[in-house]
Design an enzyme around this catalytic site. Structure first.
Site, PDB file in Angstrom:
ATOM      1  N   HIS A 279      -4.396 -11.428  -6.164  1.00 29.59           N
ATOM      2  CA  HIS A 279      -4.741 -10.308  -7.074  1.00 29.59           C
ATOM      3  C   HIS A 279      -3.449  -9.586  -7.441  1.00 29.59           C
ATOM      4  O   HIS A 279      -2.896  -8.844  -6.632  1.00 29.59           O
ATOM      5  CB  HIS A 279      -5.713  -9.337  -6.401  1.00 29.59           C
ATOM      6  CG  HIS A 279      -6.131  -8.194  -7.288  1.00 29.59           C
ATOM      7  ND1 HIS A 279      -7.449  -7.871  -7.511  1.00 29.59           N
ATOM      8  CD2 HIS A 279      -5.418  -7.310  -8.018  1.00 29.59           C
ATOM      9  CE1 HIS A 279      -7.518  -6.831  -8.336  1.00 29.59           C
ATOM     10  NE2 HIS A 279      -6.285  -6.471  -8.656  1.00 29.59           N
TER      11      HIS A 279
ATOM     12  N   HIS B 144      -0.999  -7.643 -10.711  1.00 30.15           N
ATOM     13  CA  HIS B 144      -0.771  -7.131 -12.073  1.00 30.15           C
ATOM     14  C   HIS B 144       0.694  -7.355 -12.436  1.00 30.15           C
ATOM     15  O   HIS B 144       1.584  -6.815 -11.771  1.00 30.15           O
ATOM     16  CB  HIS B 144      -1.093  -5.636 -12.149  1.00 30.15           C
ATOM     17  CG  HIS B 144      -2.522  -5.338 -11.813  1.00 30.15           C
ATOM     18  ND1 HIS B 144      -3.524  -5.333 -12.751  1.00 30.15           N
ATOM     19  CD2 HIS B 144      -3.127  -5.086 -10.624  1.00 30.15           C
ATOM     20  CE1 HIS B 144      -4.686  -5.065 -12.162  1.00 30.15           C
ATOM     21  NE2 HIS B 144      -4.469  -4.914 -10.856  1.00 30.15           N
ATOM     22  N   LEU B 145       0.923  -8.149 -13.486  1.00 32.84           N
ATOM     23  CA  LEU B 145       2.315  -8.448 -13.884  1.00 32.84           C
ATOM     24  C   LEU B 145       2.757  -7.665 -15.109  1.00 32.84           C
ATOM     25  O   LEU B 145       3.947  -7.620 -15.406  1.00 32.84           O
ATOM     26  CB  LEU B 145       2.470  -9.942 -14.158  1.00 32.84           C
ATOM     27  CG  LEU B 145       2.417 -10.854 -12.930  1.00 32.84           C
ATOM     28  CD1 LEU B 145       2.387 -12.318 -13.360  1.00 32.84           C
ATOM     29  CD2 LEU B 145       3.597 -10.595 -12.001  1.00 32.84           C
TER      30      LEU B 145
ATOM     31  N   HIS C 270     -14.056  -5.649  -9.682  1.00 30.53           N
ATOM     32  CA  HIS C 270     -13.571  -4.317  -9.304  1.00 30.53           C
ATOM     33  C   HIS C 270     -14.821  -3.540  -8.894  1.00 30.53           C
ATOM     34  O   HIS C 270     -15.590  -3.107  -9.740  1.00 30.53           O
ATOM     35  CB  HIS C 270     -12.829  -3.624 -10.453  1.00 30.53           C
ATOM     36  CG  HIS C 270     -12.267  -2.297 -10.035  1.00 30.53           C
ATOM     37  ND1 HIS C 270     -10.918  -2.069  -9.852  1.00 30.53           N
ATOM     38  CD2 HIS C 270     -12.882  -1.129  -9.701  1.00 30.53           C
ATOM     39  CE1 HIS C 270     -10.724  -0.827  -9.440  1.00 30.53           C
ATOM     40  NE2 HIS C 270     -11.907  -0.234  -9.340  1.00 30.53           N
TER      41      HIS C 270
ATOM     42  N   ASP D  86      -2.785  -6.515  -5.233  1.00 32.00           N
ATOM     43  CA  ASP D  86      -3.079  -5.484  -6.244  1.00 32.00           C
ATOM     44  C   ASP D  86      -1.817  -4.682  -6.583  1.00 32.00           C
ATOM     45  O   ASP D  86      -1.896  -3.513  -6.958  1.00 32.00           O
ATOM     46  CB  ASP D  86      -4.202  -4.541  -5.787  1.00 32.00           C
ATOM     47  CG  ASP D  86      -4.763  -3.720  -6.942  1.00 32.00           C
ATOM     48  OD1 ASP D  86      -4.616  -4.127  -8.104  1.00 32.00           O
ATOM     49  OD2 ASP D  86      -5.337  -2.641  -6.673  1.00 32.00           O
TER      50      ASP D  86
HETATM   51  C1  NCD Z   1      -4.532  -1.254 -11.352  1.00 26.56           C
HETATM   52  C2  NCD Z   1      -3.596  -1.217 -12.573  1.00 26.56           C
HETATM   53  O1  NCD Z   1      -2.776  -0.297 -12.670  1.00 26.56           O
HETATM   54  O2  NCD Z   1      -3.677  -2.136 -13.401  1.00 26.56           O
HETATM   55  N1  NCD Z   1      -4.452   0.015 -10.676  1.00 26.56           N
HETATM   56  C3  NCD Z   1      -4.779   0.252  -9.374  1.00 26.56           C
HETATM   57  O3  NCD Z   1      -4.753   1.419  -8.960  1.00 26.56           O
HETATM   58  N2  NCD Z   1      -5.098  -0.713  -8.546  1.00 26.56           N
HETATM   59  C4  NCD Z   1      -5.919  -1.607 -11.777  1.00 26.56           C
HETATM   60  C5  NCD Z   1      -6.852  -1.936 -10.626  1.00 26.56           C
HETATM   61  O4  NCD Z   1      -6.750  -2.999 -10.025  1.00 26.56           O
HETATM   62  O5  NCD Z   1      -7.702  -1.093 -10.301  1.00 26.56           O
HETATM   63 ZN    ZN Z   2      -5.914  -4.635  -9.478  1.00 30.71          ZN
END
Ligand code: NCD
Ligand code: ZN
Length: 344
Positions: free
Chosen positions: A13, A15-16, A136, A247
């Site tokens: 999991h 985010h890039l 989510h 994450d």
């Molecule tokens: C994530 C994001 O910034 O894209 N933020 C987070 O607090 N985890 C989105 C998500 O996975 O909820």
């Molecule tokens: Zn996330």
């Protein structure tokens, strides 16, 4: 000094981001992980296969020449996604899951689902094709206490969804509560969960340690200590239902240090080191490898990585800020120490 060698891990999991911000996050992740499940919450969202393939190419172009890394792509479940797109996605061979954001639940979740019924035809097709749903798991109802949103989601949304689609493969993403641990444990084998490093290391006091701490603000929120302990116990128990998903979610310093700051914690610069610290705290280093490098691959039907990676227990300081495109990014543990480092 403790040392540990494990099979190369996967981040299930991640985010890039995109554009100028890709370089930082791709390099940090690729330095530690062989593969990652890449979240689709860009603006506009990655909501069809063609967009995901384009995004994949941009990620690979941002990869440092000396590193190997395989981005495992996902699609954003909007209310207009068609069931036939699931077939296209699966046939492409590059799409490994479909991400469900309750509309408004988190960063860039406004394109998500506001009524589950609207996506039943898509979920039905996914169930048939064994395409995983990545969830989510938080309700957006403003009446519900912010710290209860995950537990309430289980009762109101997740349990009914699983009753309607009993064969649907589900990843309950970044779980944060004892309720989620118990629910995943009690569910079928095809219900699994990812666990972040920051939820294993911090409880919600970290949000208010000596003042407001925007760099500890993420969604789902950090929870009280008893929940952190339940997560640590689950992650280190050797149960294949729980595996690594950082994450890691970068935002610029400005976006975080604001009157209405963004949710997200950046851990990609030290992710496997942070998990090592958490597992060491539970005397469970011997179970880090299955959690980080096997159970996620098992769920997604991927071969194990063949390379290995070594870690050693030597303290290193984290810089107070990192380059992030043209801006600055404050990483987890900024200006403080990590207990572990990668050994060369
Ligand atoms: C994530 C994001 O910034 O894209 N933020 C987070 O607090 N985890 C989105 C998500 O996975 O909820
Ligand atoms: Zn996330």
């Amino acid at each position: 000094m403790q040392k540990l060698t494990i099979r190369c891990p996967d981040d299930m999991h991640l985010h890039l981001r995109d554009g100028a911000n890709l370089k930082r996050s791709v390099a940090d992740s690729a330095y530690r992980f062989a593969r990652a499940i890449v979240m689709p919450n860009l603006v506009p969202p990655i909501s069809n296969t063609a967009q995901a393939l384009g995004y994949r190419e941009r990620i690979l172009s941002a990869l440092p020449a000396d590193l190997d890394f395989e981005p495992l792509m996902t699609l954003y479940l909007t209310e207009t996604l068609s069931p036939d797109e699931i077939v296209v996605a699966q046939q492409s061979g590059f799409i490994h899951g479909i991400k469900l954001y309750p509309a408004g639940a988190t960063t860039n979740a406004e394109f998500g689902v506001s009524r589950m019924e609207r996506v039943y035809p898509v979920l039905e097709r996914m169930e048939k094709l064994a395409m995983p749903l990545l969830v989510h798991g938080e309700v957006v109802d403003p009446e519900v206490d912010a710290f209860d949103r995950e537990a309430v989601f289980i009762e109101r949304e997740l349990a009914p969804l699983m009753a309607r689609f009993p064969g649907l493969r589900i990843v309950f993403e970044h779980i944060t509560t004892r309720e989620a641990v118990d629910f995943v444990r009690g569910g079928p084998a095809h219900l699994v969960a990812t666990v972040t490093a920051h939820h294993l290391l911090l409880n919600r006091n970290a949000l208010f340690a000596g003042g407001m701490r925007p760099h500890h603000y993420c969604l789902p929120l950090l929870k009280r200590e008893s929940h952190r302990q339940a997560l640590l116990e689950a992650a280190t128990s050797g149960d294949p239902k729980f595996f690594l998903g950082t994450d890691s979610a970068p935002h610029t310093r400005h976006a975080k240090e604001s009157a209405c700051g963004c949710a997200g914690i950046y851990t990609a610069h030290a992710a496997i080191e942070l998990y090592a610290e958490a597992f060491a705290s539970a005397n469970a280093l011997s179970r880090l490898e299955v959690f980080a490098s096997q159970y996620g691959a098992d769920f997604y039907g991927l071969p194990y990585n063949s390379e290995s990676m070594a870690l050693e227990e030597i303290a290193v300081e984290v810089p107070s800020s990192l380059f992030f495109g043209e801006e600055a990014l404050v990483p987890f543990r900024a200006g403080e120490q990590l207990a572990w480092r990668l050994s060369s």
